[in-house]
Design an enzyme around this catalytic site. Structure first.
Site, PDB file in Angstrom:
ATOM      1  N   CYS A 131      -2.293 122.536 107.091  1.00  0.00           N
ATOM      2  CA  CYS A 131      -3.009 122.049 108.275  1.00  0.00           C
ATOM      3  C   CYS A 131      -4.343 121.466 107.818  1.00  0.00           C
ATOM      4  CB  CYS A 131      -3.290 123.186 109.255  1.00  0.00           C
ATOM      5  SG  CYS A 131      -1.811 123.999 109.922  1.00  0.00           S
TER       6      CYS A 131
ATOM      7  N   CYS B  41       5.047 107.006 113.974  1.00  0.00           N
ATOM      8  CA  CYS B  41       4.410 108.196 113.400  1.00  0.00           C
ATOM      9  C   CYS B  41       3.227 107.801 112.524  1.00  0.00           C
ATOM     10  CB  CYS B  41       5.423 109.023 112.609  1.00  0.00           C
ATOM     11  SG  CYS B  41       6.200 108.123 111.248  1.00  0.00           S
TER      12      CYS B  41
END
Length: 466
Positions: A93, A422
């Protein structure tokens, strides 16, 4: 000439190790803070928009510099303490230190930046909507692929650490479905107890390379894939029986053989060890059979929102002929099929087209047609046969659409085009070309498919206006 040289010197007047004051203006495409020092752009991981920091220069390039945060003089109101204990080591992350409301706002801004940079649309004319987020932006990933390794006598599995080649053991993960974490941890213990050899990347010795777990959010079915460096697994029967005994709710156990020196997870050979070769999953009214190597969206809950946005953008009345380009297993096209007259899809991968046909047959759609091949070749063929699409839907890889395909779309002149992306940068570049072909951007809707990471998906609606 002398003036240009002076400007060039001014722009690159930074040295490694130098500390500088920096105001962070925005987030970059990889989630890093972006500031400017004497006209040189400086990227700083971990810094947030609005912050004033002292940065230490780590790398200097002709047109940019990279730095780390030395100290924060003025903090962003959106800065939060990352809840994950290994957030800074893992690197999976990038944005846990930013509030979720802040993430949604900054992801919208990343899309805005891409269109400002690559198109000539005036900022006030950009039809950009707010980012669609998640009610619970945790535990959303339905699949984990973790590299196995040995740490002394302990079997670990995880991701390579940030800027390193050391595996960080993930015995917990806040963005993974809890079942994938639980099963991976149980498998690590079984491998350790049975002393099954673990692959060593540098020495190229050992057997177990990767532990892959995928779980169906709607069905509860789970598949475990052991990726091995060779076909033979010592004490294989005992290994399978221990997995069944200790993790009885695993639906499918599969072995995949990858004997190549590569960072690609899967090899070409897949061997079922126990149970069916596939597990089931549902998206809305659609159901899918997923094999070990089958592509499927990693966040099923947001996928429904993404596809619903695509359907909204298509504005279907039941009479439209739709092209689903780069169709893969046909998921977006099948989502639209109940409200369309006909859906035709194409993909260069024959296996994907077979899957699309099977999925259409399973749902008893009689208004679908699929062919293997390049969109820029098949579209003109259909046109010659007298088949003119009203709507073209495209969901290309990160690299964007083939330029020949975009030219073909310009010649065909469909009423609408729905572009699911994306990568905001390649989307903006492709949209710039589509505008030159006669299209106008009607709406841009960012969708947060991967909370706490830098990624953002966009549904772009275009209309033919020439």
């Amino acid at each position: 000439m002398a003036k240009e040289t002076a400007n060039h010197k001014q722009k690159t007047a930074l040295n490694k190790g130098q500390t500088i004051p920096l105001k962070i203006k925005r987030l970059g495409i990889n989630g890093e803070g972006v500031g400017f020092y004497k006209r040189t752009v400086v990227f700083v991981p971990g810094a947030l928009p609005g912050e004033e920091i002292t940065a230490q220069i780590e790398h200097v390039y002709p047109n940019r510099a990279e730095a780390k945060v030395k100290s924060i003089r003025k903090k962003s109101k959106d800065r939060v303490i990352p809840p994950c204990p290994i957030y800074e080591q893992c690197g999976g992350c990038q944005l846990q230190h930013l509030s979720y409301a802040g993430q949604l706002r900054e992801k919208q801004d990343v899309v805005r930046q891409a269109f400002e940079r690559y198109t000539k649309i005036k900022p006030e004319d950009l039809p950009l909507k707010s980012t669609i987020g998640m009610e619970h932006p945790w535990e959303y990933r339905n699949k984990s692929q973790l590299q196995a390794a040995k740490d002394k006598d302990k079997v670990i599995a995880g991701l390579y650490g940030l800027n390193s080649h050391r595996i960080i053991d993930l015995d917990q993960c806040m963005v993974q479905h809890p079942e994938t974490v639980r099963i991976t941890n149980a498998v690590k213990k079984i491998l350790e107890d049975l002393n099954i050899s673990i692959y060593h990347e540098k020495k190229r010795t050992g057997i177990i390379r990767t532990i892959v777990v995928r779980t169906g959010f709607e069905t509860g079915e789970t598949q475990l894939v052991l990726v091995t460096a060779q076909k033979m697994i010592p004490r294989k029967e005992l290994l399978v029986s221990e997995i069944k005994k200790r993790i009885p709710n695993v639906t499918s156990i599969v072995q995949n053989v990858n004997d190549k020196k590569t960072s690609i997870i899967f090899g070409d050979q897949t061997i079922p060890l126990e149970g069916p070769e596939t597990i089931g999953e549902q998206l809305g009214e659609l159901s899918f059979d997923l094999s070990a190597r089958a592509f499927f969206q990693l966040n099923p809950k947001q996928t429904v929102k993404l596809y619903d946005e695509a359907k909204k953008a298509a504005k279907l009345t039941g009479t439209e002929k739709i092209v689903d380009a780069y169709c893969g297993a046909g998921t977006i096209g099948l989502w639209l099929a109940p409200d369309a007259r006909e859906v035709r899809g194409m993909d260069v991968i024959d296996e994907s087209i077979r899957n699309a046909k099977e999925n259409a047959k399973r749902h008893e759609f009689s208004n679908t047609h699929y062919e293997t091949g390049k969109a820029e070749e098949i579209l003109p063929k259909w046109l010659k046969e007298g088949w003119q699409p009203d709507v073209i839907v495209v969901d290309p890889p990160r690299t964007g659409c083939d330029q020949a395909f975009l030219k073909t779309v310009g010649k065909i002149k469909p009423k609408r085009m729905v572009y699911v992306s994306c990568n905001p940068s390649t989307l903006a570049k492709d949209v710039h070309m589509l505008i030159s072909e006669g299209f106008k951007v009607e709406s841009l809707t960012p969708v947060d498919m991967f909370p706490h990471t830098a990624h953002v998906e966009v549904v772009c609606s275009l209309v033919w206006e020439k």
